[in-house]
Design an enzyme around this catalytic site. Sequence first.
Site, PDB file in Angstrom:
ATOM      1  N   ARG A  27      -3.650  -7.037  -2.014  1.00 52.11           N
ATOM      2  CA  ARG A  27      -3.515  -6.080  -0.850  1.00 52.11           C
ATOM      3  C   ARG A  27      -4.228  -6.689   0.230  1.00 52.11           C
ATOM      4  NH1 ARG A  27      -2.483  -0.681  -2.639  1.00 52.11           N
ATOM      5  NH2 ARG A  27      -0.489  -0.667  -3.596  1.00 52.11           N
TER       6      ARG A  27
ATOM      7  N   GLU B 167      -6.982  -9.059 -14.005  1.00 54.01           N
ATOM      8  CA  GLU B 167      -5.746  -8.463 -13.744  1.00 54.01           C
ATOM      9  C   GLU B 167      -5.926  -7.565 -12.440  1.00 54.01           C
ATOM     10  OE1 GLU B 167      -3.078  -9.694 -14.656  1.00 54.01           O
ATOM     11  OE2 GLU B 167      -3.995 -10.657 -16.426  1.00 54.01           O
TER      12      GLU B 167
ATOM     13  N   HIS C  49      -6.029  -9.414  -9.031  1.00 52.49           N
ATOM     14  CA  HIS C  49      -4.933  -9.584  -8.523  1.00 52.49           C
ATOM     15  C   HIS C  49      -4.077  -8.549  -7.612  1.00 52.49           C
ATOM     16  CE1 HIS C  49      -3.671 -13.297 -10.578  1.00 52.49           C
ATOM     17  NE2 HIS C  49      -3.705 -12.749 -11.691  1.00 52.49           N
TER      18      HIS C  49
ATOM     19  N   ASP D 249       0.760  -1.188   0.074  1.00 47.64           N
ATOM     20  CA  ASP D 249      -0.229  -0.024  -0.128  1.00 47.64           C
ATOM     21  C   ASP D 249       0.930   1.161  -0.139  1.00 47.64           C
ATOM     22  OD1 ASP D 249      -2.269   1.558   0.245  1.00 47.64           O
ATOM     23  OD2 ASP D 249      -2.614   1.249   2.293  1.00 47.64           O
TER      24      ASP D 249
ATOM     25  N   GLY E 290      -3.186  -8.064   5.035  1.00 45.36           N
ATOM     26  CA  GLY E 290      -3.000  -6.654   5.002  1.00 45.36           C
ATOM     27  C   GLY E 290      -2.118  -6.174   3.855  1.00 45.36           C
TER      28      GLY E 290
HETATM   29 CA   LIG Z   1      -1.236  -8.129   1.226  1.00 41.33          CA
HETATM   30 CA   LIG Z   2      -3.532   2.954  -1.112  1.00 44.40          CA
HETATM   31 ZN   LIG Z   3      -3.607 -13.652 -13.477  1.00 49.96          ZN
END
Ligand SMILES: [Ca+2]
Ligand SMILES: [Ca+2]
Ligand SMILES: [Zn+2]
Length: 632
Positions: free
Chosen positions: A437, A429, A432, A399, A441
Amino acid sequence: MAHETRQRGGNIVPSLNHAVYVIPETPLTTTGQTGSAGLQADPKQVALQLALEKYGLKGADLVVKNFHTSADTGVSHVYLRQLVNGLEVTNADMNVNVDTKGTIISYGSTFLTAGHPAIQVATNPQIMGTINAIGSVTRLDAVNAVLGHQGRPTMPRSTTSHLTVNHERDEVNTTGDESAQVITGVPGSVDDRTVTRDTYIINSQGELEPVWGVILRTDDDWVNAHVSRHSGKLVSYVSWRADDTYRVYTRNVPNPDKGDRELVSDPADTMASPRGWHAGPDDSTTTDTSGNNVFAQENLDGKLTWEGKKRPDGGSQLAFDFPIDFSQEPVNYLDAAVTNLYYWNNLAHDIFYNYGFDEESGNFQNDNFGEGGEEGDAVLAFAQGGDGMNNAWFSTPPDGENGVMNMYIFDTTSPNRDGDLEADVIIHEYTHGVSNRLTGGAANSNCLGTLEAGGMGEGWSDIMAILFQLKPSDTNATDFAIGSYVEGSAKGFRRHLYSTSLATNPTMYSDLNDPSNQEVHNVGELWAEMLYEVVWALIDEAGFEPNLANADSQAGNILAMKYIVNGFKLQPCNPTFLSARDAIIQAEKMISDGEYECTLWRAFSKRGLGKFAINAFGDYFNSSSMPLRCLV
Ligand SMILES: [Ca+2]
Ligand SMILES: [Ca+2]
Ligand SMILES: [Zn+2]
Ligand SMILES: [Ca+2]
Ligand SMILES: [Ca+2]
């Protein structure tokens, strides 16, 4: 797509004939950067010095509104605003671009010179005294003018007495001036925080007009307007939400095999993208395929740099309507392709937001609007990558760092086909990014790293690609492929169609033992097939909701989205089929209190992931068992 009964107010922007954009032929230096060699010039000082010298101003006549240095180019961007009598002139802006050596490479400006007649008038104490005497237009009158422009009922003066004008400083005001006040109690204001500001504007006649600035956020718009303190009329009105249109493949027509593109208007979800899809830095709006959620651009040279790449421009109307000639190679319809890629990335952002992939949980946004999480990480989406063929991929750093999507041309047909035009490839895509994410976490990007977890990553991406394009006419007898358009074959990328028929798709949990399933996409097929059973078991029991953004619905396809996304959040780092199944069942318990627990067990056990399924001694063992409570 938002359907509106009331027309939102149109934009009003004074035209400024004195606006300039200057790219100096020889390097421009100011006294701010002449220093001893080796001394690093301060770009802010360089910019301030330019403004002072160019316009004959004093230090108190301008303020730095915004400043950042671009990592890719090293260019520092300094945004200045002019002040008159200590108040901001809301449209007197200067942007100065300074390179690493302290040289000004370009600047734009709507500043007025100190000697300009408008400034002479505004700073003449006698004339100003007269103006203040005339100024009977109050802050509340100004808010009324905005409500009127929006076609909303205005507030009779007699009823405005209950409104509170807080003499609190406005936090969004970065200049530190005391002119901003917050009004509470304005009808229609969703944040109950209507900001009014004492300021000037340069009107279309080139005069400096004293105005009340108003920032009003309603359920379907968020605007910044300026109302004349003389006449009470709107001098400017800018919606931070753009009326944008896109000719694209949609959830109804997800790829060229299914029909023609549709012209979609105003698709942004106001909860997920409160400033629309074209929000730029510092309250600006973009006119190209960039915004708060995604920067989409061509990648013909195969180099993944987003700056300097061509992005289609929708102009001030934000009209993204570009032709496609399918008898030509995809490069001939690059703008249409990038537009489609942009649309689907934004749509994915907005829909997943409704299911809890938001700022705090680590989504992809440049500005998080103070909602938590790490910002500065919109998706960089690249179309028609020149560095490969017959593929697509997504990289998910932690992140706060941009997700990267790269799409390619497929050469299995002639002319070639473009992955940018196939919704299931794009959603595969983007998912993913969501699964990576949310699992373990948003700060940890290493949680779908094992073969089994990475394989499930592929599976979640396939099932989301399907959930995004399910229609009311689909049934549990409908089979799905991924990538059928780009492959030019009904079968698409995978070995089997996704199907609730054991004849069409016979895969089971124990197929993980097969040496052919030592590759993530093949593992993903097994997992996505189980989830396909889950989706149909839920729809058959709880019905279907066509509006995927309606996350409050209790319909089966919506519940499937909710269980899967919350399963991401619940499951451990590097989940297995068993722990991911358990997380989905636990999500059901939290969301539906066990109402569909046995529905889930039936679906999983049909594919061997029943109660006693086990991975032991290096082998995967099927189970068709269910908990006892599901047998009665
Ligand atoms: Ca993660
Ligand atoms: Ca963000
Ligand atoms: Zn893929
Ligand atoms: Ca801002
Ligand atoms: Ca929010």
